[in-house]
Design a protein around this motif. Structure first.
Motif, short mmCIF file in Angstrom:
data_model
loop_
_atom_site.label_atom_id
_atom_site.label_comp_id
_atom_site.label_asym_id
_atom_site.label_seq_id
_atom_site.Cartn_x
_atom_site.Cartn_y
_atom_site.Cartn_z
N SER A 1 -6.31 26.87 -9.80
CA SER A 1 -6.85 27.55 -8.62
C SER A 1 -6.07 27.28 -7.34
CB SER A 1 -8.31 27.14 -8.40
OG SER A 1 -9.03 27.25 -9.58
N PHE A 2 -4.96 26.58 -7.46
CA PHE A 2 -4.15 26.32 -6.27
C PHE A 2 -3.48 27.62 -5.80
CE2 PHE A 2 -2.93 21.59 -5.91
CZ PHE A 2 -4.25 21.24 -5.99
N PRO A 3 -3.27 27.73 -4.49
CA PRO A 3 -2.50 28.88 -4.02
C PRO A 3 -1.02 28.67 -4.35
CG PRO A 3 -3.26 27.55 -2.18
CD PRO A 3 -3.80 26.91 -3.41
N GLY A 4 -0.65 29.00 -5.58
CA GLY A 4 0.65 28.67 -6.16
C GLY A 4 1.86 28.88 -5.27
N ILE A 5 2.19 30.16 -5.05
CA ILE A 5 3.43 30.48 -4.36
C ILE A 5 3.49 29.83 -2.97
CG2 ILE A 5 4.53 32.39 -3.14
CD1 ILE A 5 5.58 32.48 -5.73
N LEU A 6 2.38 29.86 -2.27
CA LEU A 6 2.38 29.30 -0.91
C LEU A 6 2.72 27.81 -0.94
CD1 LEU A 6 -0.62 31.00 0.87
CD2 LEU A 6 1.81 31.33 1.26
N LEU A 7 2.12 27.08 -1.89
CA LEU A 7 2.41 25.65 -1.99
C LEU A 7 3.86 25.43 -2.38
CD1 LEU A 7 -0.62 23.80 -3.57
CD2 LEU A 7 0.33 23.62 -1.27
N ALA B 1 -3.05 34.24 -3.89
CA ALA B 1 -2.33 32.97 -3.93
C ALA B 1 -0.93 33.09 -3.36
CB ALA B 1 -2.27 32.43 -5.35
N GLY B 2 -0.58 34.24 -2.84
CA GLY B 2 0.69 34.32 -2.15
C GLY B 2 1.68 35.29 -2.75
N LEU C 1 6.37 27.33 -1.71
CA LEU C 1 7.21 27.59 -0.54
C LEU C 1 7.12 26.43 0.45
CD1 LEU C 1 6.50 31.39 0.05
CD2 LEU C 1 8.47 30.32 -1.07
N LEU C 2 5.90 25.92 0.64
CA LEU C 2 5.72 24.80 1.56
C LEU C 2 6.52 23.58 1.10
CD1 LEU C 2 4.19 23.49 3.97
CD2 LEU C 2 2.41 22.85 2.35
N ILE C 3 6.36 23.25 -0.18
CA ILE C 3 7.04 22.07 -0.71
C ILE C 3 8.55 22.24 -0.58
CG2 ILE C 3 7.48 20.69 -2.78
CD1 ILE C 3 4.64 21.41 -3.68
N VAL D 1 -1.00 18.90 0.09
CA VAL D 1 -0.35 19.21 1.36
C VAL D 1 -0.04 17.93 2.13
CG1 VAL D 1 -0.71 20.27 3.62
CG2 VAL D 1 -1.34 21.50 1.56
N VAL E 1 1.07 26.89 8.79
CA VAL E 1 1.21 26.96 7.33
C VAL E 1 0.01 26.32 6.66
CG1 VAL E 1 2.60 26.27 5.36
CG2 VAL E 1 3.72 26.98 7.47
N ALA F 1 3.29 33.48 6.99
CA ALA F 1 3.54 32.19 6.35
C ALA F 1 5.04 31.91 6.29
CB ALA F 1 2.95 32.17 4.95
N VAL G 1 -6.42 30.43 2.12
CA VAL G 1 -6.17 31.01 0.80
C VAL G 1 -6.89 30.23 -0.28
CG1 VAL G 1 -4.39 31.35 -0.92
CG2 VAL G 1 -4.02 32.13 1.41
N ALA G 2 -6.84 28.88 -0.20
CA ALA G 2 -7.51 28.07 -1.22
C ALA G 2 -9.00 28.37 -1.25
CB ALA G 2 -7.26 26.59 -0.96
N ILE H 1 -3.01 28.53 6.76
CA ILE H 1 -2.92 29.62 5.78
C ILE H 1 -3.25 29.11 4.39
CG2 ILE H 1 -1.34 31.25 4.68
CD1 ILE H 1 0.13 31.43 7.35
N VAL H 2 -2.65 27.97 4.02
CA VAL H 2 -2.88 27.42 2.69
C VAL H 2 -4.37 27.18 2.47
CG1 VAL H 2 -2.51 25.41 1.23
CG2 VAL H 2 -0.59 26.44 2.44
N VAL I 1 -5.91 20.50 -2.91
CA VAL I 1 -4.92 21.16 -2.05
C VAL I 1 -4.64 20.29 -0.83
CG1 VAL I 1 -4.51 23.16 -0.60
CG2 VAL I 1 -5.53 23.46 -2.84
#
Lengths: 317, 325, 306
Positions: free
Chosen positions: A144-150, C243-244, A152-154, C23, C274, C262, C281-282, C277-278, C19
C-alpha cells in the motif's frame, strides 16, 4: 524386472533432452512466442556485443552532424542510420549501448527482489504461525505504499545512479514473489501427498526440494518474466524523469527524455529509443505468454481446443 | 415400449479435437426415451454417458462437437421445434449442485428468473410459484430459502433446488447426470425417492446417467450400458440384471454388491478402459474380456436380446464363470 | 461492520506509520535535509541555524517523535519553493490529478468491458487475436513514449488537440488517453480470461440448460461473476495511479497535478512539499483500499463482514 530396469535407466537420462526438444517444437507452433523469443535473443546479443555492433562511439559528439534525420530521409546521413541527436551523437549506437543498462537493471532487480521475496515467502509459508502473520502484514503494508513517489524521493536524496535504481526497485518489488511462494507453499504443504511424505519422515529440506520447489517453478518463472517488463518500464520512466541513469551513461529512457525538447523538430529522437523499449517489453510479454501456456498443461489444452472451436464457429456464422 | 418416443437419438457421434489427436467420446450411440419412462445409462467414468447427455442438451463443453447421427424430439429435430425445447420441455440436473448455481444470486432470484422466462409470470407471482416449487421438492421453510445464497446451503438441499428449478419449466423429460454422486448416501436415497415420486405424479420421462447399478435397479425401467463411447447392451432392467449378455455387463454386475450375495467377495474387472484417442479396432472391450477371441477384432452388429440388444460376438456366454471371485 | 472498519483503519494507520518511518530514514539518515534545502552558497552559520530551527541537531529518536508528531497535527511545514504551507499546494493540485485519473481510468473501464467480452466469445478467433494482440502491444509501450508520440501526432501532423497544460475539456483528452492505455490493456485481458473461465463453469451450463437466452446468461450470470476480479484489478489500477503513476503523464503533458508538482519539488529540494504529497497519497491509498473492501462485501455475498 531386470529388463524393465535396464530400459528405465537410459530413458531417464535422455528425458531432459526430449523435453527440451518437445519445448522447442512447441515454441515453433506458437509463432508470436517464437518471434518474441528470437527478438529477445537478438536484444541480449546486441547488449553483449555492443562494442562490436555500434557503428559509432555513443558519446562522441559532433557539432557539424547535429540533428541529422534518419538516413532514408532527405538530408539524411548514410553514416547515421537512425539520425543524430542535438549533440551530434549517433542514435543507433546509443540504442545499441542503451540495451546494456536496460537489461542489466532488469536482470539485477529481478534476481535481487526475487531471491529476497522467495526467501520471505518460504519462511512465512513453512514456519507459519506468528512469523507468517508478521511477514505477510509487512507485505500488505508495503504493497500500500505510494510506490513511484517513494522511489523518486529516495533516488533524489540518495543520488541517482545505476546502483541506486537497482536497489530501490528491488526493495519495492519483492512482495509479489513472497505472496506467490507463500501461497504455493501453504497449498502444497496441505496436499495429502506432502502430508504423507512428512508422516513417512521426510525432513523439511527434502520436502522443500522435492515437493515445494517443483510447484514453484511455473508461477515464479511467469511472474519473474512479467516483473522484468515492469522493471524495464520503471527504469525507463525514472530515467526519463531525470532520476535514473545519468549522462554520460546511456539508457533508452534517458534518450527519450533528452529528445523531448526537440520533439517538434526531430521526431526520431524520441521515437527510436522508445520503440526499442516497446519492442523489448513486447517480445518479453509474448515469450512470457508462451511460457505460461506451456508450463500449464490445462492452459495448453484449453487454448488448442478453443482455437479449433473458434475456427469451426467462424466457418458457421 | 409402446408409443412414440419423446427423445430418440440415432447413431450419435461426438468428438473432442485435442492437441494429441481426436478423442472419439461417443460412437454410434442410439437410444430412445418414451413418456413416463426412466432410461438409465450406466458406464464407468469416461464411457461417454455424460457427453451423450450434453450433446442432447446442446451443451457440449468446448471443444466437443457432434459429427454424426441425429437427435429427434417427438420425431423432429430440435431446430424444427423452435428455441423453446431445451430448457423448457427438457430440463436437467447435474452432478455437482454446489457448482451448478450462480454463487452471486439467491436461490429465489434464480428460480424467479427461470419462471419469468418460461411462464411469463409477474414478479410477485413468480416468487409465490418459486416457494411452491421448493415446497414440492420437500424443502422446509421455502419462503426463507428463497433469500439464501447457494454457499449457505448444503449439497442435498441445493440438489432439491436444482430439481425445483427443473420443474419450473414444466418439462416432459428430465436429464439427470449423476444427480447423487456428490451427495452423502442418506441424502442420495432421499433425492432418488423424490425423483421417482415426481415422475409418478407428473408422468415425467427421465434419462438417468449414473455409474451406480444400484440406482439403476431401483429407479429405471430400461438401461443402456456404455463402454468406451459405445452402447454395448440394452434391455429392460429386470431382464438385463437377471441375464446379462455382454461380458462387460456381467463384469459390472459381478462388481456390484447386492443383498443376496453379501457374503461373496466383490471382484473388479481387471484392466482399464481403452484410451479413446486410439481406440482398439473391433470390440472395445476385447482387451479386458476374458473370452475375447479372433472374431472380436471386428465390431459385431447389434443382436436382439429378450428385451433389447447386445453388441458382442459371444453374447450370452458366461464370461467370468471359471474365473475365481 | 464496526470491527471490520476498525481493523482496516488500524492497518491503514500502520501503512501511514510505515511511510512515515521510510521517509524519515531516507531523509534523515541517507540524506541531509539541510544540504537539500539550502543553496550551496549557504554559510556554515546559516546551515547550523537552519538545522536547529528544524530540530535536526537533536538525537534521531527525538527527531522521529517530533517528526511524527508534526504529521499527526497535520503540520506539514512550509514549501520552500512556493513560500506557503505545503498542504495548501497539495490540496490545490490534488483535484487536477483526480480529474485526470478519473477520466483515464473511466475510459479504460468503459472500453475494456466490451473489448474483453467480445474477445471471449470466440476464444482463438480473429477478434480475440486482435484484441489480445493490441492489449499486449498497449502493455508494452512506455507511457511517456506514448504521450510524446501523441504530442508529435497532434501538434505537428494534425493540430486538433492541445498538447500541454490544462484549461478546456480538450486539454484532458491526450493525457487521459495516455493514462488509460495500460489499465485498458490489463483490464481487457482480465475480462477476456475471466469470461472464458466463467463461461466454462457448471452454473453457466445449468443456466443455459434452464433455457435462459444466451445474452442473459452472458451478462446476467457470467459477466456478473467476472466483475469481481475485474473490480479487484480496477481498484488496483486506481491505487497504482494514485501511487504516482500519473507523474509521468503529468510531466509529459505539463498537467498541473500532484505528480508534476512532486517532480518540480524534488528538483528544487523542497522536502516539505514532497513529504506532504507522499502523505496525502498514502492516506488516499488507505482510504481507497477500505472503500474497495466495502464494495466487495456489497457485490459478493460470500464475503462476510468481520
Amino acid at each position: 524386472m531386470a529388463d524393465s530396469a535396464a530400459r528405465q535407466a537410459p530413458s531417464r537420462r535422455s528425458r531432459n533432452g526430449t523435453r527440451l526438444r518437445a519445448f522447442a517444437a512447441e515454441l515453433g507452433e506458437d509463432v508470436p512466442g517464437l518471434i518474441g523469443f528470437l527478438v529477445l535473443v537478438g536484444i541480449v546479443a546486441m547488449a553483449i556485443f555492443a562494442p562490436l555492433l555500434a557503428p559509432h562511439d555513443p558519446a562522441a559528439q559532433s557539432v557539424l552532424a547535429r540533428l541529422a534525420p534518419p538516413a532514408w530521409l532527405p538530408r539524411g546521413n548514410p553514416a547515421h542510420l537512425l539520425g543524430t541527436d542535438a549533440l551530434g551523437r549517433d542514435v543507433l549506437s546509443r540504442i545499441i549501448w542503451g540495451a546494456r543498462a536496460t537489461l542489466l537493471v532488469g536482470v539485477a532487480v529481478v534476481l535481487l527482489s526475487g531471491t529476497f521475496g522467495v526467501i520471505v515467502g518460504l519462511v512465512a509459508g513453512y514456519v507459519g504461525g506468528r512469523t507468517d502473520s508478521i511477514l505477510m502484514r509487512l507485505v500488505d503494508i508495503q504493497v500500500s505504499f505510494p510506490g513511484i513517489l517513494l522511489i523518486l524521493l529516495i533516488v533524489s536524496i540518495v543520488g541517482p545512479s545505476l546502483t541506486t535504481i537497482v536497489v530501490v526497485l528491488a526493495l519495492t518489488n519483492w512482495m509479489i514473489y513472497a505472496r506467490i511462494v507463500r501461497g504455493t507453499v501453504m497449498s502444497v504443504r496441505a496436499a495429502p501427498y506432502v502430508e504423507a511424505a512428512e508422516i513417512v519422515g521426510c525432513g523439511p529440506a527434502r520436502i522443500i526440494l522435492r515437493h515445494i520447489l517443483p510447484n514453484l517453478v511455473s508461477p515464479l518463472l511467469t511472474v519473474a518474466i512479467l516483473e522484468f517488463t515492469n522493471v524495464v518500464l520503471a527504469e525507463a520512466a525514472i530515467s526519463f524523469l531525470g532520476l535514473g541513469v545519468q549522462p554520460p551513461a546511456t539508457s533508452w529512457g534517458l534518450d527519450v527524455a533528452s529528445g523531448r525538447d526537440y520533439v517538434y523538430v526531430a521526431w526520431w529522437l524520441v521515437t527510436f529509443p522508445g520503440l526499442a523499449i516497446a519492442i523489448t517489453v513486447l517480445s518479453i510479454n509474448l515469450f512470457a505468454n508462451w511460457v505460461r501456456v506451456t508450463t500449464d498443461p490445462r492452459e495448453r489444452e484449453k487454448r488448442f481446443g478453443w482455437s479449433k472451436t473458434a475456427r469451426r464457429l467462424a466457418g458457421r456464422s | 415400449m409402446t408409443g412414440e418416443p419423446l427423445l430418440s437419438v440415432a447413431d450419435l457421434r461426438v468428438v473432442f479435437p485435442t492437441r494429441a489427436g481426436i478423442v472419439r467420446a461417443v460412437n454410434d450411440v442410439s437410444l430412445a426415451v418414451s413418456p413416463g419412462e426412466t432410461l438409465g445409462i450406466v458406464g464407468e467414468s469416461g464411457s461417454g454417458k455424460s457427453v451423450t447427455a450434453q450433446a442432447v442438451l446442446g451443451l457440449l463443453p468446448l471443444p466437443g462437437r457432434v459429427v454424426g447421427g441425429e437427435i429427434l424430439w417427438r420425431g423432429k429435430p430440435f431446430q424444427a421445434h423452435g428455441a423453446g425445447v431445451r430448457g423448457k420441455e427438457i430440463a436437467c440436473i447435474f452432478q455437482d449442485p454446489m457448482q451448478s448455481l450462480n454463487p452471486l444470486m439467491t436461490i429465489g432470484a434464480q428460480l424467479v428468473e427461470t419462471l419469468r422466462h418460461h411462464a411469463r409470470l409477474g414478479r410477485r407471482a413468480a416468487r409465490d410459484r418459486a416457494a411452491e416449487l421448493l415446497a414440492e421438492v420437500a424443502l422446509s421453510a421455502p419462503a426463507r430459502r428463497l433469500d439464501q445464497y447457494p454457499h449457505e446451503l448444503s449439497g442435498g438441499i441445493l440438489q432439491r433446488v436444482m430439481l425445483a428449478m427443473a420443474l419450473a419449466c414444466e418439462p416432459r423429460l428430465i436429464i439427470a447426470d449423476e444427480p447423487t454422486t456428490a451427495l452423502d448416501v442418506t441424502i442420495q436415497a432421499e433425492i432418488l425417492a423424490l425423483l421417482s415420486r415426481l415422475q409418478r405424479e407428473r408422468g415425467l420421462a427421465i434419462l438417468l446417467i449414473t455409474h451406480d447399478l444400484g440406482i439403476v435397479a431401483g429407479l429405471c425401467h430400461r438401461v443402456a450400458v456404455m463402454y468406451a463411447g459405445r452402447i454395448v447392451e440394452t434391455g429392460e432392467v429386470d431382464a438385463l440384471f437377471a441375464r446379462p449378455a455382454h461380458p462387460y455387463t456381467q463384469g459390472l454386475l459381478r462388481a456390484t454388491p447386492t443383498l443376496e450375495a453379501q457374503s461373496e467377495r466383490l471382484v473388479s474387472i481387471p484392466g482399464a478402459p481403452p484410451a479413446l484417442l486410439v481406440p482398439p479396432a473391433g470390440c472395445p472391450f476385447r482387451t479386458r474380456c476374458p473370452i475375447a477371441a479372433r472374431p472380436c477384432e471386428t465390431l459385431p452388429d447389434p443382436a436382439r436380446t429378450e428385451t433389447g440388444m447386445v453388441v458382442c460376438w459371444r453374447a450370452g456366454e458366461a464370461a467370468w464363470a471359471d474365473i475365481p471371485r | 461492520m464496526a470491527a471490520f472498519l476498525l481493523r482496516r483503519l488500524i492497518q491503514g494507520g500502520l501503512v501511514v506509520l510505515g511511510v512515515t518511518f521510510t521517509v524519515f530514514v531516507v531523509t534523515r539518515i541517507f540524506g541531509n535535509p539541510v544540504d537539500l534545502m539550502l543553496p550551496l552558497s549557504a554559510s556554515p552559520e546559516q546551515r547550523a541555524a537552519f538545522a536547529s530551527e528544524l530540530g535536526l541537531d537533536r538525537p534521531l529518536p527525538v527527531q522521529f517523535v517530533q517528526f511524527a508528531g508534526e504529521l499527526l497535527r497535520f503540520d506539514f511545514g512550509e514549501s520552500t519553493w512556493q513560500r506557503r504551507p505545503a498542504m495548501e499546494v497539495v490540496l490545490e493540485r490534488l483535484p487536477n490529478s483526480l480529474l485526470l485519473i478519473g477520466a483515464g481510468l473511466g475510459l479504460a473501464i468503459v472500453l475494456s468491458l466490451p473489448a474483453g467480452i467480445l474477445a471471449a466469445q470466440r476464444p482463438g478467433g480473429i477478434l480475440d487475436r486482435i484484441v489480445t494482440g493490441l492489449s499486449l502491444v498497449g502493455l508494452s509501450m512506455p507511457q511517456f513514449w506514448v504521450g510524446l508520440l501523441l504530442i508529435v501526432l497532434f501538434a505537428v501532423t494534425i493540430p486538433l488537440l492541445p498538447t500541454s497544460g490544462m484549461g478546456s475539456p480538450a486539454h484532458l483528452v491526450l493525457p487521459a488517453v495516455t493514462l488509460a492505455l495500460v489499465p485498458f490493456a490489463r483490464l481487457t485481458l482480465l475480462v477476456r480470461s475471466q469470461m472464458m473461465e466463467e463461461l466454462n463453469k457448471p452454473y453457466i451450463r445449468t443456466a443455459l440448460a434452464r433455457g435462459l437466452p444466451h445474452r442473459r446468461v452472458l451478462v446476467g450470470h457470467a459477466l456478473r461473476n467476472a466483475l469481481i476480479p475485474f473490480l479487484t484489478l480496477a481498484g488496483w489500477e486506481l491505487v497504482l495511479a494514485l501511487a504516482g503513476y500519473t507523474v509521468v503523464v503529468e510531466t509529459v503533458f505539463a498537467w498541473p497535478g500532484m505528480g508534476l508538482v512532486a517532480i518540480q519539488a524534488l528538483q528544487r529540494g523542497d522536502l516539505f512539499l514532497v513529504q506532504a504529497i507522499v502523505y496525502v497519497v498514502a492516506v488516499l491509498i488507505v482510504l481507497v483500499n477500505i472503500l474497495l473492501d466495502l464494495v466487495f462485501k456489497l457485490v459478493d455475498p460470500r464475503i462476510g463482514l468481520g
